[in-house]
Motif scaffolding. Structure first.
Motif, PDB file in Angstrom:
ATOM      1  N   UNK A  87      52.100  39.449  41.867  1.00  0.00           N
ATOM      2  CA  UNK A  87      52.852  39.856  40.682  1.00  0.00           C
ATOM      3  C   UNK A  87      51.943  40.515  39.670  1.00  0.00           C
ATOM      4  N   UNK A  88      50.985  39.764  39.161  1.00  0.00           N
ATOM      5  CA  UNK A  88      49.933  40.290  38.295  1.00  0.00           C
ATOM      6  C   UNK A  88      48.610  40.145  39.033  1.00  0.00           C
ATOM      7  N   UNK A  89      47.987  41.263  39.363  1.00  0.00           N
ATOM      8  CA  UNK A  89      46.793  41.250  40.208  1.00  0.00           C
ATOM      9  C   UNK A  89      45.670  42.051  39.578  1.00  0.00           C
ATOM     10  N   UNK A  90      44.472  41.880  40.146  1.00  0.00           N
ATOM     11  CA  UNK A  90      43.349  42.718  39.728  1.00  0.00           C
ATOM     12  C   UNK A  90      42.410  42.906  40.903  1.00  0.00           C
ATOM     13  N   UNK A  91      41.601  43.961  40.788  1.00  0.00           N
ATOM     14  CA  UNK A  91      40.521  44.235  41.728  1.00  0.00           C
ATOM     15  C   UNK A  91      39.279  44.551  40.910  1.00  0.00           C
ATOM     16  N   UNK A  92      38.112  44.434  41.515  1.00  0.00           N
ATOM     17  CA  UNK A  92      36.863  44.674  40.786  1.00  0.00           C
ATOM     18  C   UNK A  92      35.923  45.547  41.609  1.00  0.00           C
ATOM     19  N   UNK A  93      35.021  46.204  40.889  1.00  0.00           N
ATOM     20  CA  UNK A  93      33.969  46.983  41.517  1.00  0.00           C
ATOM     21  C   UNK A  93      32.805  47.142  40.545  1.00  0.00           C
ATOM     22  N   UNK A  94      31.644  47.494  41.069  1.00  0.00           N
ATOM     23  CA  UNK A  94      30.501  47.862  40.224  1.00  0.00           C
ATOM     24  C   UNK A  94      30.372  49.367  40.097  1.00  0.00           C
ATOM     25  N   UNK A  95      31.166  50.106  40.880  1.00  0.00           N
ATOM     26  CA  UNK A  95      31.057  51.567  40.904  1.00  0.00           C
ATOM     27  C   UNK A  95      32.430  52.205  40.774  1.00  0.00           C
ATOM     28  N   UNK A  96      32.799  52.576  39.575  1.00  0.00           N
ATOM     29  CA  UNK A  96      34.124  53.141  39.345  1.00  0.00           C
ATOM     30  C   UNK A  96      34.318  54.474  40.065  1.00  0.00           C
ATOM     31  N   UNK A  97      33.236  55.163  40.360  1.00  0.00           N
ATOM     32  CA  UNK A  97      33.328  56.481  40.989  1.00  0.00           C
ATOM     33  C   UNK A  97      33.574  56.418  42.494  1.00  0.00           C
ATOM     34  N   UNK A  98      33.538  55.216  43.075  1.00  0.00           N
ATOM     35  CA  UNK A  98      33.744  55.067  44.510  1.00  0.00           C
ATOM     36  C   UNK A  98      35.071  54.346  44.765  1.00  0.00           C
ATOM     37  N   UNK A  99      36.136  55.076  45.110  1.00  0.00           N
ATOM     38  CA  UNK A  99      37.441  54.449  45.295  1.00  0.00           C
ATOM     39  C   UNK A  99      37.528  53.519  46.501  1.00  0.00           C
ATOM     40  N   UNK A 100      36.503  53.533  47.362  1.00  0.00           N
ATOM     41  CA  UNK A 100      36.491  52.625  48.510  1.00  0.00           C
ATOM     42  C   UNK A 100      35.773  51.313  48.207  1.00  0.00           C
ATOM     43  N   UNK A 101      35.295  51.147  46.975  1.00  0.00           N
ATOM     44  CA  UNK A 101      34.451  49.988  46.656  1.00  0.00           C
ATOM     45  C   UNK A 101      35.205  48.833  46.013  1.00  0.00           C
ATOM     46  N   UNK A 102      36.501  49.000  45.770  1.00  0.00           N
ATOM     47  CA  UNK A 102      37.249  47.956  45.072  1.00  0.00           C
ATOM     48  C   UNK A 102      37.474  46.727  45.966  1.00  0.00           C
ATOM     49  N   UNK A 103      37.356  45.546  45.356  1.00  0.00           N
ATOM     50  CA  UNK A 103      37.612  44.284  46.033  1.00  0.00           C
ATOM     51  C   UNK A 103      38.863  43.655  45.433  1.00  0.00           C
ATOM     52  N   UNK A 104      39.900  43.488  46.246  1.00  0.00           N
ATOM     53  CA  UNK A 104      41.155  42.936  45.751  1.00  0.00           C
ATOM     54  C   UNK A 104      42.181  42.957  46.879  1.00  0.00           C
TER      55      UNK A 104
END
Length: 278
Positions: A87-104
């Motif tokens: 319902x309400x979710x989030x993902x995180x990364x250390x590199x905003x410029x890499x769309x494959x780096x998100x964890x979620x």
């Protein structure tokens, strides 16, 4: 257009970081889904032709309405959104410029008065989450947690504003030190109200019912929208405080359309910029 935004592009969130504008948004696809994409460019005009990337690393069948910010206490970028898992979710990364780096996806652990358009703003002590419930009440809800407990530990929801619609965002203006809440309403097409407070958590006083409305739009070239719908102000920074320079001089990236008629999934939303200064 790419398959994941075949019908339209919606719900943009934008930050300027590392010499680029980073935009995350919702794409309405051919099969009827809502899924998130990413694009970036060194200029606003360059976003029109920039590469679009489906956020396949998160890759839920339904995930949309993103908000992005850098949470300094954790040294991480947070992408807040609504999804079909939590319902309400989030993902995180250390590199905003890499769309494959998100964890979620990851869960905020909230319940009650759920719905859509989750948006977070922080002061020096707390994080505040705003959202619109799916009960048709017209209420805007707020929760809070301490910065040390974020992203968990949220309070029970309470009503922040009544008789509105959705897409609420909160910013702190450096010019006067006040907080400003913009929220979409739908009593006369789609438009944005403006509210103000001395606190990120309210209480809120309305400044203008039709702050950004078709009645005060003018166009540099082709008339491209008569609706001011889900968008975000260009911030002066990129962290969790959601700061802008001056509410009286803002660039506002919105979703717009000339018609609200027809099947909602197939409405031809496009992204564009409006501003309240010359």
């Amino acid at each position: 257009m790419k398959i994941y935004d075949f019908y339209g592009a919606k719900d943009p969130t934008i930050v300027y970081y590392g010499g680029k504008y980073h935009v995350f948004y919702t794409g309405a696809n051919q099969s009827g889904g809502w899924q998130m994409l990413y694009t970036s460019a060194s200029t606003i005009s360059g976003l029109k032709t920039a590469k679009r990337t489906y956020l396949s690393k998160i890759g839920e069948s339904y995930f949309c309405a993103p908000q992005v910010f850098y949470y300094e206490p954790h040294g991480l970028w947070y992408l807040v959104y609504q999804d079909g898992t939590y319902g309400a979710a989030y993902a995180t990364t250390k590199n905003i410029a890499d769309p494959t780096s998100w964890s979620g996806p990851k869960s905020f652990g909230i319940s009650g008065n759920m719905g859509w358009d989750y948006y977070i703003v922080c002061d020096d002590t707390n994080a505040y989450m705003y959202n619109t419930p799916s009960d048709g009440s017209g209420n805007l809800y707020i929760r809070k947690t301490s910065l040390s407990n974020f992203p968990r530990g949220w309070s029970k929801p309470s009503v922040s504003i009544k008789n509105t619609f959705e897409g609420a965002h909160v910013y702190k203006a450096k010019a006067d030190g006040k907080y400003y809440l913009i929220v979409e309403d739908s009593k006369d097409g789609r438009y944005y109200e403006l509210w103000t407070s001395t606190s990120a958590g309210g209480p809120w006083t309305q400044v203008a019912e039709k702050w950004a409305h078709r009645g005060n739009l003018s166009y540099n070239s082709t008339k491209w929208t008569t609706n001011v719908s889900h968008g975000e102000l260009i911030r002066s920074g990129y962290n969790q405080k959601l700061e802008i320079n001056d509410i009286n001089k803002v660039d506002f990236l919105i979703q717009g359309t000339l018609s609200l008629s027809g099947e909602y999934q197939k409405l031809r939303w496009d992204l564009g910029m409006i501003r309240n200064y010359k």
